[in-house]
Design an enzyme around this catalytic site. Structure first.
Site, PDB file in Angstrom:
ATOM      1  N   ASN A   9       0.854  -1.182   0.000  1.00 28.12           N
ATOM      2  CA  ASN A   9       0.000   0.000   0.000  1.00 28.12           C
ATOM      3  C   ASN A   9       0.892   1.236   0.000  1.00 28.12           C
ATOM      4  O   ASN A   9       1.453   1.611   1.027  1.00 28.12           O
ATOM      5  CB  ASN A   9      -0.913  -0.004   1.232  1.00 28.12           C
ATOM      6  CG  ASN A   9      -1.769   1.246   1.319  1.00 28.12           C
ATOM      7  OD1 ASN A   9      -1.936   1.972   0.338  1.00 28.12           O
ATOM      8  ND2 ASN A   9      -2.320   1.499   2.495  1.00 28.12           N
ATOM      9  N   TRP A  10       1.034   1.843  -1.178  1.00 28.32           N
ATOM     10  CA  TRP A  10       1.934   2.991  -1.301  1.00 28.32           C
ATOM     11  C   TRP A  10       1.343   4.274  -0.724  1.00 28.32           C
ATOM     12  O   TRP A  10       2.056   5.265  -0.583  1.00 28.32           O
ATOM     13  CB  TRP A  10       2.299   3.199  -2.771  1.00 28.32           C
ATOM     14  CG  TRP A  10       3.268   2.195  -3.300  1.00 28.32           C
ATOM     15  CD1 TRP A  10       3.710   1.063  -2.667  1.00 28.32           C
ATOM     16  CD2 TRP A  10       3.929   2.233  -4.555  1.00 28.32           C
ATOM     17  NE1 TRP A  10       4.591   0.384  -3.453  1.00 28.32           N
ATOM     18  CE2 TRP A  10       4.757   1.081  -4.638  1.00 28.32           C
ATOM     19  CE3 TRP A  10       3.903   3.109  -5.637  1.00 28.32           C
ATOM     20  CZ2 TRP A  10       5.539   0.805  -5.740  1.00 28.32           C
ATOM     21  CZ3 TRP A  10       4.692   2.827  -6.742  1.00 28.32           C
ATOM     22  CH2 TRP A  10       5.502   1.687  -6.797  1.00 28.32           C
ATOM     23  N   LYS A  11       0.053   4.275  -0.454  1.00 29.10           N
ATOM     24  CA  LYS A  11      -0.609   5.470   0.075  1.00 29.10           C
ATOM     25  C   LYS A  11      -0.346   6.655  -0.866  1.00 29.10           C
ATOM     26  O   LYS A  11      -0.352   6.487  -2.082  1.00 29.10           O
ATOM     27  CB  LYS A  11      -0.173   5.736   1.517  1.00 29.10           C
ATOM     28  CG  LYS A  11      -0.374   4.509   2.415  1.00 29.10           C
ATOM     29  CD  LYS A  11      -0.073   4.777   3.863  1.00 29.10           C
ATOM     30  CE  LYS A  11      -0.278   3.513   4.690  1.00 29.10           C
ATOM     31  NZ  LYS A  11      -0.081   3.742   6.132  1.00 29.10           N
ATOM     32  N   HIS A  94      -9.525   1.200   5.269  1.00 29.98           N
ATOM     33  CA  HIS A  94      -8.256   1.462   5.952  1.00 29.98           C
ATOM     34  C   HIS A  94      -8.478   2.503   7.046  1.00 29.98           C
ATOM     35  O   HIS A  94      -9.280   3.424   6.905  1.00 29.98           O
ATOM     36  CB  HIS A  94      -7.222   1.963   4.939  1.00 29.98           C
ATOM     37  CG  HIS A  94      -5.825   1.966   5.468  1.00 29.98           C
ATOM     38  ND1 HIS A  94      -5.366   2.960   6.308  1.00 29.98           N
ATOM     39  CD2 HIS A  94      -4.795   1.103   5.287  1.00 29.98           C
ATOM     40  CE1 HIS A  94      -4.104   2.708   6.617  1.00 29.98           C
ATOM     41  NE2 HIS A  94      -3.727   1.594   6.010  1.00 29.98           N
ATOM     42  N   GLU A  96      -6.872   4.993   7.960  1.00 31.16           N
ATOM     43  CA  GLU A  96      -6.670   6.378   7.544  1.00 31.16           C
ATOM     44  C   GLU A  96      -7.894   6.917   6.822  1.00 31.16           C
ATOM     45  O   GLU A  96      -8.231   8.101   6.963  1.00 31.16           O
ATOM     46  CB  GLU A  96      -5.425   6.464   6.660  1.00 31.16           C
ATOM     47  CG  GLU A  96      -4.149   6.196   7.441  1.00 31.16           C
ATOM     48  CD  GLU A  96      -2.959   5.856   6.575  1.00 31.16           C
ATOM     49  OE1 GLU A  96      -1.883   5.616   7.152  1.00 31.16           O
ATOM     50  OE2 GLU A  96      -3.083   5.814   5.331  1.00 31.16           O
ATOM     51  N   GLU A 163      -5.020  -4.504  11.063  1.00 28.59           N
ATOM     52  CA  GLU A 163      -4.028  -3.445  11.243  1.00 28.59           C
ATOM     53  C   GLU A 163      -4.338  -2.671  12.518  1.00 28.59           C
ATOM     54  O   GLU A 163      -5.191  -1.788  12.522  1.00 28.59           O
ATOM     55  CB  GLU A 163      -4.058  -2.480  10.055  1.00 28.59           C
ATOM     56  CG  GLU A 163      -3.569  -3.070   8.753  1.00 28.59           C
ATOM     57  CD  GLU A 163      -3.216  -1.977   7.760  1.00 28.59           C
ATOM     58  OE1 GLU A 163      -2.084  -1.976   7.268  1.00 28.59           O
ATOM     59  OE2 GLU A 163      -4.066  -1.120   7.502  1.00 28.59           O
ATOM     60  N   GLY A 169       2.489   3.088  10.831  1.00 27.93           N
ATOM     61  CA  GLY A 169       3.380   4.227  10.628  1.00 27.93           C
ATOM     62  C   GLY A 169       4.034   4.751  11.879  1.00 27.93           C
ATOM     63  O   GLY A 169       4.654   5.812  11.861  1.00 27.93           O
ATOM     64  N   SER A 208       3.614  -1.534  10.576  1.00 26.06           N
ATOM     65  CA  SER A 208       5.069  -1.451  10.738  1.00 26.06           C
ATOM     66  C   SER A 208       5.760  -2.799  10.495  1.00 26.06           C
ATOM     67  O   SER A 208       6.713  -3.152  11.198  1.00 26.06           O
ATOM     68  CB  SER A 208       5.427  -0.898  12.127  1.00 26.06           C
ATOM     69  OG  SER A 208       4.938   0.427  12.270  1.00 26.06           O
ATOM     70  N   GLY A 229       3.000  -0.996   4.357  1.00 28.25           N
ATOM     71  CA  GLY A 229       2.969   0.423   4.052  1.00 28.25           C
ATOM     72  C   GLY A 229       4.343   0.954   3.679  1.00 28.25           C
ATOM     73  O   GLY A 229       4.848   0.745   2.583  1.00 28.25           O
ATOM     74  N   GLY A 230       4.992   1.642   4.616  1.00 31.69           N
ATOM     75  CA  GLY A 230       6.247   2.322   4.327  1.00 31.69           C
ATOM     76  C   GLY A 230       7.327   1.435   3.734  1.00 31.69           C
ATOM     77  O   GLY A 230       8.063   1.845   2.833  1.00 31.69           O
TER      78      GLY A 230
END
Length: 248
Positions: A9-11, A94, A96, A163, A169, A208, A229-230
């Site tokens: 998930n590159w967001k 999600h 967010e 999640e 994050g 994470s 994610g990151g």
């Protein structure tokens, strides 16, 4: 046996250069027979990604879709549009989206319905906040999210991602034991609704996940891979996470 699944998930990150770098890398990595790998870039890059990743067999997903099929909804992207350009998956619910864009459980349910009607596989995201965990409300919160989102869902065309909001994050990660406990609870809940689907359903952990903790997490009995994610923005690290999933 459930095949491992790793979703990037590159967001609101990434560009054409990253797409090209990752596509070139995975073109030379033989992993698809053991792990399903999915990339979810920003929507404006999906068509480019479809072309670049085709030789590698990596699949594509949207980061979101509309609860509406069509109409006067400026800025929205429908599930049918995502399917039309080659997506197989779509992230829905999600944390967010829930926290920053006021998505309700009812909206999430509508998006899942739209996705499944268009033969997209929704990846339903569920998870608790730190306050909810400290109040011992993890099970009730997640069961509530599942109940409201999946009342009319087809469990044979679905992925669930756990999640914990406090781990997204932040650099904090649920311990393997904490993650497994929630994953088992989710699978048991699915078994109560659709017994024939429960053992086939892929349930992912997100929060994470990195190359150095992926293997321990993925070796838990009910964790079938990760929503990353990151770390998915670094080609080498994302590959290491995918390699860790090969051994599930």
């Amino acid at each position: 046996m459930r095949q491992a699944l790793v979703i990037a998930n590159w967001k609101l990150n990434g560009d054409t250069a990253l797409l090209k770098d990752m596509a070139e890398h995975f073109h030379h990595v033989d992993i698809q027979e053991q792990v399903n790998v999915v990339i979810c870039p920003p929507a404006v890059y999906l068509k480019t990604a479809a072309v670049l990743f085709e030789p590698s067999g990596i699949e594509l997903g949207g980061q979101n879709c509309s609860e509406y099929g069509s109409g006067a909804y400026t800025g929205e992207i429908s599930a049918e549009m995502l399917r039309d350009i080659g997506c197989e998956y779509v992230l829905i619910g999600h944390s967010e989206r829930r926290a920053l864009f006021a998505e309700t459980d009812e909206m999430v349910a509508g998006k899942i319905k739209q996705a499944q009607q268009c033969n997209l596989r929704p990846v339903l995201c569920v998870g608790e906040t730190l306050a909810e965990r400290e109040a011992n409300a993890v099970e009730s919160v997640i069961r509530g999210q599942l109940e409201k989102a999946l009342g009319e869902a087809d469990f044979n065309n679905l992925v669930i991602a756990y999640e914990p909001v406090w781990a997204i994050g932040t650099g904090k990660t649920a311990t393997p034991e904490q993650a497994q406990e929630v994953h088992k609870m989710i699978r048991d809940w699915v078994a109560s609704k659709a017994p024939e689907s429960a053992q086939k359903l892929q349930i992912l952990y997100g929060g994470s996940v990195k190359a150095d903790n992926a293997s321990t997490l993925f070796h838990q009995a009910d964790i079938d891979g990760g929503l990353i994610g990151g770390a998915s923005l670094d080609t080498e690290q994302f590959d290491a996470i995918c390699q860790a999933a090969k051994d599930i």
